[in-house]
Design a protein around this motif. Structure first.
Motif, mmCIF file in Angstrom:
data_model
loop_
_atom_site.group_PDB
_atom_site.id
_atom_site.type_symbol
_atom_site.label_atom_id
_atom_site.label_comp_id
_atom_site.label_asym_id
_atom_site.label_seq_id
_atom_site.Cartn_x
_atom_site.Cartn_y
_atom_site.Cartn_z
ATOM 1 N N ALA A 281 3.374 -11.770 -5.157
ATOM 2 C CA ALA A 281 3.067 -11.319 -3.786
ATOM 3 C C ALA A 281 3.742 -12.201 -2.741
ATOM 4 O O ALA A 281 4.140 -11.715 -1.681
ATOM 5 C CB ALA A 281 1.547 -11.309 -3.577
ATOM 6 N N LEU A 282 3.901 -13.483 -3.040
ATOM 7 C CA LEU A 282 4.513 -14.381 -2.050
ATOM 8 C C LEU A 282 6.021 -14.192 -1.966
ATOM 9 O O LEU A 282 6.600 -14.224 -0.877
ATOM 10 C CB LEU A 282 4.164 -15.845 -2.365
ATOM 11 N N LEU A 283 6.650 -14.000 -3.117
ATOM 12 C CA LEU A 283 8.092 -13.722 -3.106
ATOM 13 C C LEU A 283 8.355 -12.442 -2.300
ATOM 14 O O LEU A 283 9.296 -12.383 -1.497
ATOM 15 C CB LEU A 283 8.607 -13.575 -4.543
ATOM 16 N N THR A 284 7.524 -11.455 -2.508
ATOM 17 C CA THR A 284 7.649 -10.193 -1.776
ATOM 18 C C THR A 284 7.454 -10.419 -0.278
ATOM 19 O O THR A 284 8.226 -9.917 0.550
ATOM 20 C CB THR A 284 6.602 -9.190 -2.303
ATOM 21 N N ALA A 285 6.429 -11.196 0.087
ATOM 22 C CA ALA A 285 6.183 -11.497 1.504
ATOM 23 C C ALA A 285 7.365 -12.236 2.118
ATOM 24 O O ALA A 285 7.754 -11.973 3.260
ATOM 25 C CB ALA A 285 4.902 -12.323 1.650
ATOM 26 N N SER A 286 7.957 -13.141 1.348
ATOM 27 C CA SER A 286 9.103 -13.908 1.852
ATOM 28 C C SER A 286 10.245 -12.971 2.231
ATOM 29 O O SER A 286 10.887 -13.128 3.272
ATOM 30 C CB SER A 286 9.589 -14.905 0.795
ATOM 31 N N LYS A 287 10.491 -11.991 1.375
ATOM 32 C CA LYS A 287 11.557 -11.024 1.658
ATOM 33 C C LYS A 287 11.230 -10.210 2.917
ATOM 34 O O LYS A 287 12.108 -9.902 3.723
ATOM 35 C CB LYS A 287 11.744 -10.081 0.466
ATOM 36 N N MET A 288 9.953 -9.864 3.085
ATOM 37 C CA MET A 288 9.544 -9.079 4.255
ATOM 38 C C MET A 288 9.697 -9.884 5.548
ATOM 39 O O MET A 288 10.138 -9.358 6.569
ATOM 40 C CB MET A 288 8.098 -8.609 4.077
ATOM 41 N N ILE A 289 9.317 -11.155 5.485
ATOM 42 C CA ILE A 289 9.415 -12.011 6.684
ATOM 43 C C ILE A 289 10.871 -12.114 7.137
ATOM 44 O O ILE A 289 11.190 -12.006 8.322
ATOM 45 C CB ILE A 289 8.800 -13.398 6.388
ATOM 46 N N ILE B 202 12.078 -19.991 -0.929
ATOM 47 C CA ILE B 202 11.299 -19.412 -2.043
ATOM 48 C C ILE B 202 12.151 -18.384 -2.786
ATOM 49 O O ILE B 202 12.183 -18.355 -4.023
ATOM 50 C CB ILE B 202 9.988 -18.804 -1.501
ATOM 51 N N ILE B 203 12.854 -17.557 -2.016
ATOM 52 C CA ILE B 203 13.727 -16.552 -2.639
ATOM 53 C C ILE B 203 14.856 -17.233 -3.412
ATOM 54 O O ILE B 203 15.186 -16.858 -4.535
ATOM 55 C CB ILE B 203 14.282 -15.603 -1.556
ATOM 56 N N LYS B 204 15.425 -18.282 -2.808
ATOM 57 C CA LYS B 204 16.522 -19.011 -3.454
ATOM 58 C C LYS B 204 16.044 -19.643 -4.762
ATOM 59 O O LYS B 204 16.763 -19.620 -5.772
ATOM 60 C CB LYS B 204 17.049 -20.085 -2.494
ATOM 61 N N GLY B 205 14.849 -20.217 -4.744
ATOM 62 C CA GLY B 205 14.297 -20.822 -5.958
ATOM 63 C C GLY B 205 14.200 -19.807 -7.088
ATOM 64 O O GLY B 205 14.538 -20.104 -8.244
ATOM 65 N N ASN B 206 13.766 -18.600 -6.747
ATOM 66 C CA ASN B 206 13.692 -17.524 -7.740
ATOM 67 C C ASN B 206 15.072 -17.191 -8.304
ATOM 68 O O ASN B 206 15.229 -16.994 -9.507
ATOM 69 C CB ASN B 206 13.062 -16.286 -7.101
ATOM 70 N N GLU B 207 16.062 -17.133 -7.424
ATOM 71 C CA GLU B 207 17.421 -16.802 -7.873
ATOM 72 C C GLU B 207 17.955 -17.875 -8.825
ATOM 73 O O GLU B 207 18.590 -17.569 -9.833
ATOM 74 C CB GLU B 207 18.355 -16.668 -6.656
ATOM 75 N N ILE B 208 17.688 -19.124 -8.473
ATOM 76 C CA ILE B 208 18.165 -20.233 -9.312
ATOM 77 C C ILE B 208 17.522 -20.158 -10.700
ATOM 78 O O ILE B 208 18.180 -20.354 -11.720
ATOM 79 C CB ILE B 208 17.873 -21.585 -8.627
ATOM 80 N N ALA B 209 16.230 -19.867 -10.738
ATOM 81 C CA ALA B 209 15.537 -19.764 -12.029
ATOM 82 C C ALA B 209 16.182 -18.689 -12.902
ATOM 83 O O ALA B 209 16.413 -18.896 -14.103
ATOM 84 C CB ALA B 209 14.063 -19.451 -11.804
ATOM 85 N N LYS B 210 16.475 -17.542 -12.294
ATOM 86 C CA LYS B 210 17.087 -16.455 -13.067
ATOM 87 C C LYS B 210 18.470 -16.854 -13.559
ATOM 88 O O LYS B 210 18.845 -16.573 -14.700
ATOM 89 C CB LYS B 210 17.178 -15.186 -12.216
ATOM 90 N N LYS B 211 19.210 -17.529 -12.713
ATOM 91 C CA LYS B 211 20.573 -17.952 -13.066
ATOM 92 C C LYS B 211 20.574 -18.864 -14.300
ATOM 93 O O LYS B 211 21.421 -18.741 -15.173
ATOM 94 C CB LYS B 211 21.180 -18.681 -11.863
ATOM 95 N N TYR B 212 19.601 -19.785 -14.363
ATOM 96 C CA TYR B 212 19.594 -20.770 -15.451
ATOM 97 C C TYR B 212 18.694 -20.351 -16.623
ATOM 98 O O TYR B 212 18.577 -21.087 -17.594
ATOM 99 C CB TYR B 212 19.138 -22.133 -14.927
ATOM 100 N N GLY B 213 18.030 -19.202 -16.506
ATOM 101 C CA GLY B 213 17.109 -18.821 -17.569
ATOM 102 C C GLY B 213 15.874 -19.694 -17.615
ATOM 103 O O GLY B 213 15.268 -19.891 -18.671
ATOM 104 N N GLY B 214 15.496 -20.252 -16.483
ATOM 105 C CA GLY B 214 14.281 -21.071 -16.408
ATOM 106 C C GLY B 214 13.232 -20.361 -15.558
ATOM 107 O O GLY B 214 13.268 -19.141 -15.401
ATOM 108 N N LEU B 215 12.297 -21.141 -15.029
ATOM 109 C CA LEU B 215 11.251 -20.592 -14.166
ATOM 110 C C LEU B 215 11.177 -21.418 -12.886
ATOM 111 O O LEU B 215 11.361 -22.635 -12.917
ATOM 112 C CB LEU B 215 9.882 -20.658 -14.872
#
Lengths: 436, 436
Positions: free
Chosen positions: A252-260, B260-273
């Motif tokens: 939900a927070l990742l989604t909110a971040s995109k909306m903001i 927060i969005i960037k952190g998610n992208e980095i996790a996907k890139k490296y196969g981590g969380l």
């Protein structure tokens, strides 16, 4: 015009600082004793202190004080014709949690300075003057901005407003319980029908830097832009941050971040404003993906049509962001407060403009549209209304460093007083013409 | 192996549900009485209730109960040779704020079921068994995960841990004050040197869906991935949302959203969380741009090198995001907890594997690396350690709907008991060989 009225230079600013020092001074930012901000949340103990002080001052000046049942304070200063409706001058004594010393208090205390000045000079206006302290203009403690003026004008309902809970207390407190606690649930029905005024004037710092950048001294306010307050609620799925693969999350927070971010982009595209000041997540734990997020969305535009387009694009794009999420996720839009753009009354605007020309000269004034909500927004739907703006440093407001120079404050006061008194003369002239 | 030991089918699950019902059952999600989640925050009243219950149970079984000064509980069940170090079996009784019934309690109560079973069967192990309830494994109430086991192992310091404040209370409470309040600041020094064990076994739900997807019954845990917990603090500029142009803002929340969005992208890139569970803003007002944001960042990878690369890219890209902001804005990185990847002890792993083969057959087991932190992570730096994983429905954990079937729970218990008792035999065999 009114040049014969002797004013006390600096007294208004002294009153601003004295009341700030006594009721809510906080957040020092400079060495001078007055260089702090203000925390005076609506209906809190500091606000009660400021209200009690205000009540005593206006009574000492010979005002009758009427308090309505949402805490709006109407100090009625006598005019020659006590059967006529009073000329309204008002603003609010409450502040933001990390607010500055000017904002609403400038408006109420400038009105007080008018009463002091005309009393000292033995000047009696044709009609009574109602100096008004409106409740919870800020919407900061209770997320219902223009609370007092909107109940009075009828755009909100007292019964709904009473139930609004504070966002700055834990546990939250309701408007009604706080009105009762500080003793400001008055006996007068809060309604422009029961407790009418003839017009409303208000002085305020600009809260932006257009005057400052244009090197102008007074803004003649033409109206107020449209705005919308809503809350967005996202419900996703709480999962363990340490074990749940990135794919398939309903964060939900990742989604909110995109909306903001999207809201910001939409504001830039339309030349409006879109901001988030509040965000809350649950369960609010380091290693759990938030399953619930609520965030605020404050959207503004000068034009109603553009605001509508912005709000439509917000909803469409937020829905699209939610739809892209892998896991189960819902988004909900909770409307809080919406306001169409407002055009002020031409005679009131003209009174302000002529007063401004008299005080600072035609080259130093600028027509301007207010971006923020003000109590004058609510009164303008009911009675002729206008506002006076003065510059504030770097356009900063709602922050402790909010600042206008002594000269700017004094200019503004003179313009307000001249506008109010000339409008009083205009009313008399029109009444005489009508009865002739 | 140990087939002669008669077990009481279903009793473990009964104990799990009985203790959940008594101490923290919450968040109903189904019609059956046991279909709720659990809220039992470390050192709160529910946790105290569960601890008191546990203390009574183990004493009734003939255990000596040692409580160390961070609240870890060691129930020492007698073996033939009381001079030798005990075989450790442990996990934690605390839960997430919106947690499930399995998680840590499954581990502690499976250990209890081992003691009940061997006592009923008159089976006396060669060495004592230490059944351990570790304090605040979750890190949910106090943001110091593996609190008890990390003090015991020496990777954190008791003095620092005592000062950690809760994030779920307002006002926050410290670990020390809560230990004292519920009477679980024991007299034993929390240290593997003062209060040693010979090894550590732990059973846990997988908290992911790899076993479920592969249709396997038991995970033989090889080790634990590397992870890092930090907080990011952004300081921007508080300004009025209704008047401040979009250009030139130093919006701390907009900046955090991008991170927060960037952190998610980095996790996907490296196969981590990479996840954010907590975000707090100030001044937390509808119409003020947040000047301060603090958010959590929980980063994981199976490989230490990759985790390091992820953390470097997080910092570089967050710095770049902050640098792009028009107004004055700073970003600060507050390290909280970091942990390198862990490989478990081969003999312990082999004990688990053989037990799993005996109970469910070779085709139904799977080697697996744990993603989440567990108390076994801390013990593995000190003594031979391994873990047993059972599947959980849809991989869901840290949520009320967390669920494993009765068969899965019983399989796990049998594997754990067989592993513990066969390791007890192995220890004896090695000791005899050494002294021969």
């Amino acid at each position: 015009m009114f040049k014969s009225l002797k004013i006390q230079p600096g007294r208004l600013l002294e009153t601003i600082h004295k009341t700030a020092d006594l009721y809510g001074a906080k957040y020092r930012w400079g060495d001078h004793p007055t260089e702090t901000g203000l925390r005076r949340l609506s209906l809190d103990d500091e606000d009660k202190g400021a209200r009690d002080w205000f009540a005593k001052e206006v009574k000492d000046l010979g005002c009758e004080l009427k308090i309505d049942n949402v805490g709006n304070m109407f100090a009625i200063y006598p005019g020659k014709d006590m059967t006529a409706l009073p000329t309204g001058v008002g603003s609010h004594l409450d502040s933001q949690p990390t607010g500055g010393r000017y904002d609403g208090p400038l408006g109420v205390l400038s009105g007080l300075e008018i009463l002091r000045t005309i009393k000292e000079n033995g000047y009696v206006p044709n009609y009574p003057i109602a100096l008004i302290n409106w409740t919870n203009e800020e919407g900061a403690r209770f997320p219902a901005p223009l609370l007092g003026s909107s109940v009075w004008s009828g755009t909100t309902k007292k019964e709904d407003i009473y139930k609004v809970n504070s966002v700055t207390d834990s546990p939250p407190r309701s408007v009604l319980s706080e009105l009762e606690r500080i003793g400001y649930k008055g006996s007068v029905e809060s309604s422009h029908k029961v407790n009418p005024i003839a017009c409303h004037f208000e002085i305020h710092i600009e809260q932006a830097a257009f005057l400052e950048k244009a090197n102008k001294k007074i803004g003649v306010v033409q109206g107020i832009q449209a705005f919308d307050w809503q809350e967005i609620v996202i419900r996703g799925k709480a999962q363990h941050t340490e074990t749940t693969p990135m794919e398939g999350r309903a964060d939900a927070l990742l989604t909110a971040s995109k909306m903001i971010i999207k809201g910001n982009e939409i504001a830039k595209k339309y030349g409006g404003l879109c901001s988030t000041g509040i965000i809350d997540v649950e369960p609010h734990v380091f290693n759990v993906i938030p399953e619930y997020v609520k965030f605020s969305l404050d959207t503004h535009h000068y034009e109603n049509d553009k605001l509508d387009l912005m709000l439509k694009e917000v909803k469409d794009s937020f829905d699209a962001i939610a739809a892209e999420v892998d896991g189960p996720l819902t988004v909900e839009y909770l409307p809080l407060f919406t306001s169409r753009s407002t055009e002020f009354d031409q005679e009131c605007i003209d009174s302000v403009r002529q007063a401004a020309i008299d005080v600072v000269g035609e080259d130093n004034i600028m027509d301007i549209t207010a971006r923020a909500g003000h109590d004058s927004k609510e009164t303008s739907g009911i009675v002729p209304t206008s506002m006076v703006f003065i510059p504030c440093r770097d356009g900063i407001s709602h922050a402790p460093t909010e600042y206008s120079t002594p000269e700017q404050v004094e200019n503004g006061f003179k313009v307000l007083m001249n506008a109010v008194l000339s409008y009083d003369l205009l009313r008399k002239k029109k009444a005489d013409a009508a009865s002739a």
